[in-house]
Design a protein around this motif. Structure first.
Motif, PDB file in Angstrom:
ATOM      1  N   SER A 160       0.851  -1.187   0.000  1.00 44.31           N
ATOM      2  CA  SER A 160       0.000   0.000   0.000  1.00 44.31           C
ATOM      3  C   SER A 160       0.885   1.235   0.000  1.00 44.31           C
ATOM      4  N   PRO A 161       0.496   2.287  -0.723  1.00 50.22           N
ATOM      5  CA  PRO A 161       1.290   3.512  -0.698  1.00 50.22           C
ATOM      6  C   PRO A 161       1.279   4.175   0.675  1.00 50.22           C
ATOM      7  N   PHE A 162       0.207   3.981   1.442  1.00 50.45           N
ATOM      8  CA  PHE A 162       0.151   4.566   2.783  1.00 50.45           C
ATOM      9  C   PHE A 162       1.193   3.918   3.690  1.00 50.45           C
ATOM     10  N   GLN A 163       1.352   2.593   3.550  1.00 49.70           N
ATOM     11  CA  GLN A 163       2.361   1.870   4.324  1.00 49.70           C
ATOM     12  C   GLN A 163       3.757   2.344   3.939  1.00 49.70           C
ATOM     13  N   MET A 164       3.991   2.538   2.646  1.00 52.15           N
ATOM     14  CA  MET A 164       5.301   2.993   2.164  1.00 52.15           C
ATOM     15  C   MET A 164       5.597   4.403   2.668  1.00 52.15           C
ATOM     16  N   ALA A 165       4.590   5.275   2.613  1.00 53.50           N
ATOM     17  CA  ALA A 165       4.767   6.647   3.089  1.00 53.50           C
ATOM     18  C   ALA A 165       5.069   6.667   4.592  1.00 53.50           C
ATOM     19  N   GLU A 166       4.359   5.853   5.366  1.00 57.81           N
ATOM     20  CA  GLU A 166       4.590   5.819   6.809  1.00 57.81           C
ATOM     21  C   GLU A 166       6.000   5.322   7.124  1.00 57.81           C
ATOM     22  N   PHE A 167       6.455   4.298   6.402  1.00 61.37           N
ATOM     23  CA  PHE A 167       7.797   3.760   6.625  1.00 61.37           C
ATOM     24  C   PHE A 167       8.842   4.855   6.394  1.00 61.37           C
ATOM     25  N   ILE A 168       8.695   5.590   5.290  1.00 66.17           N
ATOM     26  CA  ILE A 168       9.650   6.654   4.964  1.00 66.17           C
ATOM     27  C   ILE A 168       9.610   7.745   6.031  1.00 66.17           C
ATOM     28  N   ASP A 169       8.423   8.111   6.477  1.00 68.81           N
ATOM     29  CA  ASP A 169       8.291   9.167   7.480  1.00 68.81           C
ATOM     30  C   ASP A 169       8.933   8.763   8.801  1.00 68.81           C
ATOM     31  N   ARG A 170       8.882   7.481   9.118  1.00 70.51           N
ATOM     32  CA  ARG A 170       9.496   7.018  10.373  1.00 70.51           C
ATOM     33  C   ARG A 170      11.016   7.063  10.312  1.00 70.51           C
ATOM     34  N   GLY A 183       5.774   0.134 -12.633  1.00 70.95           N
ATOM     35  CA  GLY A 183       5.228  -1.124 -13.115  1.00 70.95           C
ATOM     36  C   GLY A 183       4.964  -2.161 -12.050  1.00 70.95           C
ATOM     37  N   ASN A 184       5.645  -2.034 -10.911  1.00 70.73           N
ATOM     38  CA  ASN A 184       5.525  -3.069  -9.887  1.00 70.73           C
ATOM     39  C   ASN A 184       4.190  -3.074  -9.158  1.00 70.73           C
ATOM     40  N   VAL A 185       3.360  -2.035  -9.335  1.00 69.95           N
ATOM     41  CA  VAL A 185       2.078  -2.025  -8.625  1.00 69.95           C
ATOM     42  C   VAL A 185       0.893  -2.321  -9.548  1.00 69.95           C
ATOM     43  N   VAL A 186       1.146  -2.437 -10.851  1.00 71.75           N
ATOM     44  CA  VAL A 186       0.041  -2.526 -11.812  1.00 71.75           C
ATOM     45  C   VAL A 186      -0.770  -3.811 -11.652  1.00 71.75           C
ATOM     46  N   ALA A 187      -0.139  -4.886 -11.208  1.00 69.73           N
ATOM     47  CA  ALA A 187      -0.870  -6.150 -11.067  1.00 69.73           C
ATOM     48  C   ALA A 187      -2.008  -6.054 -10.053  1.00 69.73           C
ATOM     49  N   PHE A 188      -1.869  -5.148  -9.067  1.00 71.38           N
ATOM     50  CA  PHE A 188      -2.863  -5.103  -7.999  1.00 71.38           C
ATOM     51  C   PHE A 188      -3.362  -3.695  -7.679  1.00 71.38           C
ATOM     52  N   SER A 189      -2.886  -2.679  -8.433  1.00 70.68           N
ATOM     53  CA  SER A 189      -3.284  -1.319  -8.112  1.00 70.68           C
ATOM     54  C   SER A 189      -3.043  -0.402  -9.315  1.00 70.68           C
ATOM     55  N   TRP A 190      -3.077   0.911  -9.065  1.00 68.36           N
ATOM     56  CA  TRP A 190      -2.869   1.909 -10.111  1.00 68.36           C
ATOM     57  C   TRP A 190      -1.749   2.845  -9.669  1.00 68.36           C
ATOM     58  N   PRO A 191      -0.660   2.920 -10.416  1.00 66.64           N
ATOM     59  CA  PRO A 191       0.502   3.695  -9.973  1.00 66.64           C
ATOM     60  C   PRO A 191       0.234   5.173  -9.762  1.00 66.64           C
ATOM     61  N   LYS A 211       1.158  -6.069 -18.309  1.00 67.38           N
ATOM     62  CA  LYS A 211      -0.133  -6.383 -18.918  1.00 67.38           C
ATOM     63  C   LYS A 211      -0.904  -7.327 -18.013  1.00 67.38           C
ATOM     64  N   ARG A 212      -2.035  -6.847 -17.483  1.00 74.09           N
ATOM     65  CA  ARG A 212      -2.854  -7.695 -16.627  1.00 74.09           C
ATOM     66  C   ARG A 212      -3.538  -8.783 -17.447  1.00 74.09           C
ATOM     67  N   ARG A 213      -3.728  -9.931 -16.823  1.00 74.47           N
ATOM     68  CA  ARG A 213      -4.429 -11.021 -17.494  1.00 74.47           C
ATOM     69  C   ARG A 213      -5.924 -10.726 -17.562  1.00 74.47           C
ATOM     70  N   GLY A 214      -6.421  -9.975 -16.611  1.00 74.99           N
ATOM     71  CA  GLY A 214      -7.824  -9.569 -16.580  1.00 74.99           C
ATOM     72  C   GLY A 214      -7.907  -8.302 -15.762  1.00 74.99           C
ATOM     73  N   LEU A 226       4.504   0.684 -23.315  1.00 71.53           N
ATOM     74  CA  LEU A 226       3.360   1.063 -24.159  1.00 71.53           C
ATOM     75  C   LEU A 226       2.489  -0.118 -24.573  1.00 71.53           C
ATOM     76  N   LEU A 227       2.878  -1.351 -24.199  1.00 68.39           N
ATOM     77  CA  LEU A 227       2.059  -2.518 -24.541  1.00 68.39           C
ATOM     78  C   LEU A 227       1.305  -3.072 -23.332  1.00 68.39           C
ATOM     79  N   GLY A 228       1.447  -2.412 -22.191  1.00 69.91           N
ATOM     80  CA  GLY A 228       0.804  -2.893 -20.979  1.00 69.91           C
ATOM     81  C   GLY A 228      -0.340  -2.008 -20.525  1.00 69.91           C
ATOM     82  N   ASP A 229      -0.654  -2.099 -19.236  1.00 72.14           N
ATOM     83  CA  ASP A 229      -1.803  -1.392 -18.676  1.00 72.14           C
ATOM     84  C   ASP A 229      -1.437  -0.149 -17.880  1.00 72.14           C
ATOM     85  N   VAL A 230      -0.192   0.283 -17.928  1.00 71.35           N
ATOM     86  CA  VAL A 230       0.157   1.551 -17.285  1.00 71.35           C
ATOM     87  C   VAL A 230      -0.489   2.692 -18.077  1.00 71.35           C
TER      88      VAL A 230
END
Length: 286
Positions: A160-170, A183-191, A211-214, A226-230
């Motif tokens: 989660s970006p909130f978890q990442m932000a909190e880690f950095i703030d700490r 690209g590392n978040v596209v499988a489960f989220s939106w960058p 590129k997501r399968r669905g 340019l061939l994926g879902d970003v």
């Protein structure tokens, strides 16, 4: 924004000087080098890279007008949050080496990977140990003047970006922030929504396409830019709204390409041209 590429994209048999020449001719504005194991490739930095070798690389960088924009590494591998003190000590040595390389090569940032990445390690302990490891190096990071960016990778640590932000703030360090991988978040989220949360914590950016399968969480594969879902028309404006105007570093691999047997130099040119399209289309939207 400018175009950079990680050296893992380069033919492992290609030495430093030829790599600088080829990437410059392909149209890149910068390159990201990596601290890897000995004999990983003909253009890898290692823990035994000397000061004299770094001075020679700096000269090559200037000769070919290709700045070394950042220093990554393939060696973290779940060690920073490990219960094994020897493994955690190794990550400290590795991070210090990255800072040394970055200072010698006039690079603005390094990439580090927190987490232990194992079902045997609780997330609570993983976060605690990873924070302790980085906080123990806070003074070295501050003195270096080099941004230390924690990256979101597929190790179950930053989901989660909130978890990442909190880690950095700490970490409470002006030279610690996010090395955000689009690209590392596209499988489960939106960058673009991660960028909205991380905001000015982002100091370095990796780009790749997926590129997501669905829909979300249904699998997929990394593909050519340019061939994926970003949604690049959403990602770049989101970055620009944070004030980011640095290097976009393509972390791409020939074997993920639609034509995996493409000659390496043509592969570099194809990546550079895809990045040009991403940047040019964004300029038109402004």
């Amino acid at each position: 924004m400018k175009k950079s590429i990680n050296a893992w994209a380069v033919d492992p048999e290609t030495g430093f000087e030829e790599m600088f020449r080829q990437l410059h001719e392909a149209g890149f504005d910068g390159v990201e080098l990596n601290v890897d194991a000995e004999n990983h490739s003909a253009h890898s930095l290692t823990l035994s890279t000397t000061g004299e070798e770094l001075r020679q690389l700096r000269a090559l960088s200037k000769r070919y007008e290709l700045p070394v924009v950042s220093i990554s590494s393939s060696l973290y591998g779940g060690k920073m949050g490990s219960p094994d003190s020897v493994e955690r000590a190794f990550t400290k040595t590795l991070l210090k080496k990255q800072l040394e390389c970055a200072q010698a090569l006039e690079s603005g940032g390094i990439l580090v990977v927190p987490g232990g990445g194992s079902p045997k390690i609780s997330l609570v302990e993983d976060v605690r140990r990873s924070l302790e490891t980085l906080l123990s190096l806070r003074e070295e990071i501050l003195k270096s003047g080099v941004y230390t960016g924690v990256e979101n990778v597929w190790n179950g640590f930053f989901t989660s970006p909130f978890q990442m932000a909190e880690f950095i703030d700490r970490l409470d360090c002006p030279f610690a922030g996010a090395y955000f991988d689009v690209g590392n978040v596209v499988a489960f989220s939106w960058p673009e929504f991660w960028i909205e949360v991380l905001e000015k914590r982002i100091h370095n950016v990796h780009i790749k396409d997926f590129k997501r399968r669905g829909g979300l969480n249904q699998g997929g594969a990394f593909v050519d830019l340019l061939l994926g879902d970003v949604n690049w028309k959403a990602v770049l404006p989101a970055l620009r709204r944070t004030g980011f105007d640095g290097y976009l570093t393509a972390e791409v691999f020939r074997e993920d390409s639609a034509v995996p047997e493409i000659p390496y130099e043509k592969f570099y040119s194809a990546v550079a041209k895809a990045m040009d399209r991403i940047l040019e289309e964004n300029e038109k939207e402004q």
